[in-house]
Scaffold this motif. Structure first.
Motif, PDB file in Angstrom:
ATOM      1  N   SER A  58      -1.564 -29.070 -90.991  1.00 50.93           N
ATOM      2  CA  SER A  58      -2.046 -29.647 -92.247  1.00 50.93           C
ATOM      3  C   SER A  58      -3.057 -30.726 -91.912  1.00 50.93           C
ATOM      4  CB  SER A  58      -0.883 -30.245 -93.049  1.00 50.93           C
ATOM      5  OG  SER A  58       0.026 -29.250 -93.456  1.00 50.93           O
ATOM      6  N   ILE A  60      -5.805 -33.737 -92.180  1.00 49.91           N
ATOM      7  CA  ILE A  60      -6.102 -34.906 -92.997  1.00 49.91           C
ATOM      8  C   ILE A  60      -7.371 -35.539 -92.422  1.00 49.91           C
ATOM      9  CG2 ILE A  60      -5.208 -37.069 -93.945  1.00 49.91           C
ATOM     10  CD1 ILE A  60      -2.393 -36.116 -93.152  1.00 49.91           C
ATOM     11  N   SER A 114      -1.338 -33.675 -98.321  1.00 46.06           N
ATOM     12  CA  SER A 114      -2.738 -33.375 -98.614  1.00 46.06           C
ATOM     13  C   SER A 114      -3.492 -34.677 -98.830  1.00 46.06           C
ATOM     14  CB  SER A 114      -2.864 -32.481 -99.847  1.00 46.06           C
ATOM     15  OG  SER A 114      -2.345 -33.137-100.988  1.00 46.06           O
ATOM     16  N   ILE A 115      -4.803 -34.576 -98.722  1.00 45.66           N
ATOM     17  CA  ILE A 115      -5.658 -35.748 -98.906  1.00 45.66           C
ATOM     18  C   ILE A 115      -6.557 -35.541-100.121  1.00 45.66           C
ATOM     19  CG2 ILE A 115      -7.390 -34.850 -97.289  1.00 45.66           C
ATOM     20  CD1 ILE A 115      -7.967 -37.788 -96.516  1.00 45.66           C
ATOM     21  N   SER A 116      -6.710 -36.571-100.915  1.00 46.96           N
ATOM     22  CA  SER A 116      -7.670 -36.617-102.018  1.00 46.96           C
ATOM     23  C   SER A 116      -8.589 -37.796-101.767  1.00 46.96           C
ATOM     24  CB  SER A 116      -6.965 -36.806-103.365  1.00 46.96           C
ATOM     25  OG  SER A 116      -5.996 -35.815-103.586  1.00 46.96           O
ATOM     26  N   GLN A 162       1.043 -28.000-103.137  1.00 49.57           N
ATOM     27  CA  GLN A 162      -0.053 -28.874-102.701  1.00 49.57           C
ATOM     28  C   GLN A 162      -0.517 -29.705-103.892  1.00 49.57           C
ATOM     29  OE1 GLN A 162      -0.921 -28.378 -99.470  1.00 49.57           O
ATOM     30  NE2 GLN A 162      -2.850 -29.445 -99.163  1.00 49.57           N
ATOM     31  N   GLN A 164      -3.125 -32.812-105.531  1.00 52.79           N
ATOM     32  CA  GLN A 164      -4.441 -33.433-105.360  1.00 52.79           C
ATOM     33  C   GLN A 164      -4.802 -34.255-106.585  1.00 52.79           C
ATOM     34  OE1 GLN A 164      -7.731 -30.692-104.930  1.00 52.79           O
ATOM     35  NE2 GLN A 164      -8.935 -32.173-103.779  1.00 52.79           N
ATOM     36  N   THR A 238      -3.126 -23.819-102.379  1.00 50.72           N
ATOM     37  CA  THR A 238      -3.840 -24.999-101.868  1.00 50.72           C
ATOM     38  C   THR A 238      -5.166 -25.235-102.595  1.00 50.72           C
ATOM     39  OG1 THR A 238      -4.759 -23.640-100.077  1.00 50.72           O
ATOM     40  CG2 THR A 238      -2.808 -24.947 -99.580  1.00 50.72           C
ATOM     41  N   ASN A 240      -8.478 -26.698-104.164  1.00 49.22           N
ATOM     42  CA  ASN A 240      -9.410 -27.799-103.937  1.00 49.22           C
ATOM     43  C   ASN A 240     -10.417 -27.803-105.080  1.00 49.22           C
ATOM     44  OD1 ASN A 240      -9.141 -29.040-100.961  1.00 49.22           O
ATOM     45  ND2 ASN A 240      -8.540 -26.881-100.928  1.00 49.22           N
ATOM     46  N   LYS A 296      -4.334 -24.020 -94.527  1.00 44.04           N
ATOM     47  CA  LYS A 296      -4.288 -25.243 -95.334  1.00 44.04           C
ATOM     48  C   LYS A 296      -5.713 -25.791 -95.449  1.00 44.04           C
ATOM     49  CE  LYS A 296       0.276 -25.791 -95.755  1.00 44.04           C
ATOM     50  NZ  LYS A 296       0.922 -26.892 -95.027  1.00 44.04           N
ATOM     51  N   THR A 298      -8.840 -28.066 -96.867  1.00 47.50           N
ATOM     52  CA  THR A 298      -9.094 -29.374 -97.459  1.00 47.50           C
ATOM     53  C   THR A 298     -10.595 -29.541 -97.640  1.00 47.50           C
ATOM     54  OG1 THR A 298      -7.133 -30.405 -96.487  1.00 47.50           O
ATOM     55  CG2 THR A 298      -8.956 -31.856 -97.084  1.00 47.50           C
TER      56      THR A 298
END
Length: 655
Positions: A58, A60, A114-116, A162, A164, A238, A240, A296, A298
């Protein structure tokens, strides 16, 4: 920020850590008792290899050290590598040329992380929660943002969710986009009919909008596209949400459980999004795909050119960069194919569930490694000489083996896995090496996700191996008889094929000392069996049908695997004189490796006694895989174990 009551926060943390039948987050045990396993190092300064952690990467991407350039954190939850690892970018400049530093473990491994990016700041989310002050606190300061169970309770058969942050309708507050997968229709085992067609349903991957209404997060239901039906991809969506095509509104790109990406164009407005029917991302080479499964993705502008790219974790722990070219064709942004990031070499790794075999493959007098893995490849890791400080070799980067001029890759395809078409990009290769045809050259004998025992003939030279195309191992079955196979396999072997349990070592050796290479491995019912080699009337080397000549010290015939369907097989083994008493003992996968002592042979039957694991450290969630090595040339075979995480662990034989 919306905050949950403490008891709901605890529930969310438990939800975020939920395990399933194929995955585990239990980290390696440590003990002061027994011998110590050493992770194998490349010992090769200046070597560059694919950036990777253990299973289930995952990513980041963020400036973790605050020096103004993008670094990479990667979280994984396998055994024993579970953790979050920091890959520092020390080079700056064009990130396409960056070779990241060796990984440093900075925290525990977390699933569904997860990263936002909100107003340019990284925000790290898990199911229904945010990890505040992440750069300093990592996962130690979780704060509830939504009662995740309100949605997740409807999906008891799931693997991923996931989360976000996004200002979805451009009204100045922060909403949440959430993707969840659903395995209820898919089932698992017993899904193929007699013709190999999948009779169960598909995986589902759904996307929810959780809207911020005056500071309260409200589940507004599933997002729809095209004809009004829910967005639904093949598992693990996932999602985005970014302006991928540069037209000023927010579009969605979803991943899936396998290897493709689905594009949902926003044909509404920034304030009122409406999405077209999903289309898979394409470029001039075809579909944009990952090499493996369980991706995954991003979204981030990785190379700083103003377009939103994808940084994608693969199942085997590697991380890839998929570049957005900025071009839009047929209302779809054009992305390049995945390019795997690089790091300075540290721990030897080859994919996931690595299956090593130690052999002097290139004929230069030292022991190299040939290895299989989950992705279905075979790798050659060359021994470049001894590193005197560590007492282990200096290793080259893994190279894929070729046969008949093409890279070898065994894949399940639509119907090769017992567990269904969701596993079509896996191969689970395992092998042994011997002079199978008696011509003086080392050949490779394999098994895989299919449970077909096959071999690659070496048509090269002793110091320059070259492999011919794959061929089936030949068994002299009784004419007219039904060929044995696992009862749950839909396909039937034909001719002289050998069908046995999937993902099990085909161990070749001259067991009866008659000068011919025999085969010892699990039979179709999970018993350890002897396939004797002989020369038939036409002068052809063949195997006789198996006989069960191996006994368990306690309960008769030695059955190493009694499970059925997807739980069957998976057994990895090797033979060696582990206790130094002059006979061959059996080493079998387990928590690490179980030692089966050879207690003697009577009337042609050899009995083994299981003494359990050779040490206390846990290396397996699914399986491990043993081979033996003698790097210092003292005549004593030490143990090398392929771990769940794709790394290798060395254990000195002190017996």
């Amino acid at each position: 920020m919306f905050r949950l009551k403490p008891h709901l926060l605890v529930l969310l943390i438990l939800v975020g850590c939920q395990m399933d039948k194929e995955q585990s987050m239990i980290s390696a045990d440590t003990t002061d008792d027994g011998p110590e396993l050493q992770i194998l190092k490349f010992n090769n300064p200046g070597l560059e290899v694919d950036l990777g952690v253990g299973l289930w990467a995952s990513p980041i991407p963020m400036d973790f050290d605050g020096d103004g350039d993008l670094d990479l954190l990667v979280s994984c939850t396998d055994v024993p590598y579970a953790g979050t690892y920091f890959f520092e970018n020390k080079q700056g400049g064009d990130i396409a040329d960056v070779v990241f530093e060796k990984p440093v473990r900075v925290g525990e491994g977390i699933r569904n992380v997860s990263i936002s990016h909100v107003d340019g700041e990284p925000r790290i989310l898990g199911p229904g929660l945010e990890y505040e002050r992440f750069a300093k606190q990592l996962f130690n300061q979780p704060v509830g943002i939504f009662d995740a169970n309100e949605i997740l309770k409807d999906y008891p058969k799931r693997r991923f969710s996931q989360w976000q942050y996004v200002d979805y309708e451009n009204d100045g507050d922060i909403d949440i986009l959430m993707g969840v997968d659903d395995w209820a229709d898919y089932g698992w085992d017993e899904g193929f009919d007699e013709e190999g067609k999948w009779s169960r349903g598909n995986l589902h991957g759904l996307v929810y909008l959780i809207e911020n209404r005056n500071g309260k997060m409200v589940n507004t239901g599933k997002l729809t596209s095209g004809d009004g039906s829910p967005i639904d991809v093949y598992g693990n969506p996932t999602p985005n949400i970014e302006d991928f095509d540069g037209d000023g509104d927010l579009d969605i790109i979803c991943g899936e459980f396998v290897d493709t990406f689905t594009w949902y164009e926003n044909i509404g407005s920034r304030e009122n999004p409406q999405y077209t029917t999903g289309r898979q991302l394409l470029n001039e080479e075809g579909l944009v795909v990952m090499d493996l499964e369980m991706m995954k993705p991003t979204a981030i502008d990785w190379n700083g050119d103003g377009t939103m790219d994808l940084i994608v974790g693969d199942e085997d722990g590697r991380v890839a960069f998929i570049e957005n070219t900025g071009e839009v064709k047929d209302h779809m942004p054009v992305f390049k194919q995945a390019v795997y990031l690089k790091q300075k070499a540290d721990d030897v790794k080859f994919g996931g569930l690595i299956t090593p075999y130690s052999v002097d493959w290139d004929g230069d007098g030292d022991e190299d490694l040939l290895c299989g893995n989950t992705a279905g490849y075979f790798g050659f890791i060359e021994n470049l000489g001894m590193d005197t400080e560590s007492g282990t070799p200096i290793w080259a980067a893994p190279e894929y083996l070729k046969a008949d001029g093409e890279v070898i890759r065994i894949l399940a395809g639509e119907n090769g896995s017992i567990q269904g078409p969701a596993e079509r990009k896996w191969g689970y290769t395992t092998l042994s090496v011997s002079d199978w045809d008696g011509d003086g050259l080392k050949d490779i004998i394999i098994n895989s996700i299919w449970g077909k025992v096959e071999w690659y003939k070496n048509i090269g030279e002793a110091n320059e191996p070259k492999l011919a195309a794959k061929a089936p191992v030949q068994v002299d079955w009784t004419e007219g008889s039904e060929l044995p196979k696992p009862a749950w396999n839909w396909w039937k072997p034909t001719g002289n094929e050998l069908s046995t349990q999937w993902r099990t070592t085909p161990y070749t050796m001259d067991w009866n000392k008659d000068g011919l290479m025999d085969l010892v491995m699990l039979d179709h019912e999970g018993y350890l069996a002897f396939f004797e080699r002989f020369t038939n009337g036409n002068g052809e080397l063949m195997l006789k049908p198996s006989v069960r000549i191996f006994k368990n010290d306690e309960v008769g015939e030695l059955r190493l695997q009694a499970k059925t369907h997807g739980g069957s097989g998976r057994t990895k083994l090797t033979f060696t004189d582990w206790d130094g008493d002059g006979d061959l003992d059996l080493m079998v996968n387990g928590k690490n490796i179980d030692f089966y002592e050879n207690t003697g042979t009577v009337d042609g039957f050899t009995t083994f006694k299981n003494h359990g694991p050779v040490t206390e450290q846990r290396l397996a969630g699914h399986t491990t895989s043993p081979t033996t090595v003698d790097w210092n040339g003292d005549g004593v075979r030490d143990l090398l174990i392929g771990g769940e995480d794709g790394h290798l662990f060395w254990l000195k034989n002190k017996n």
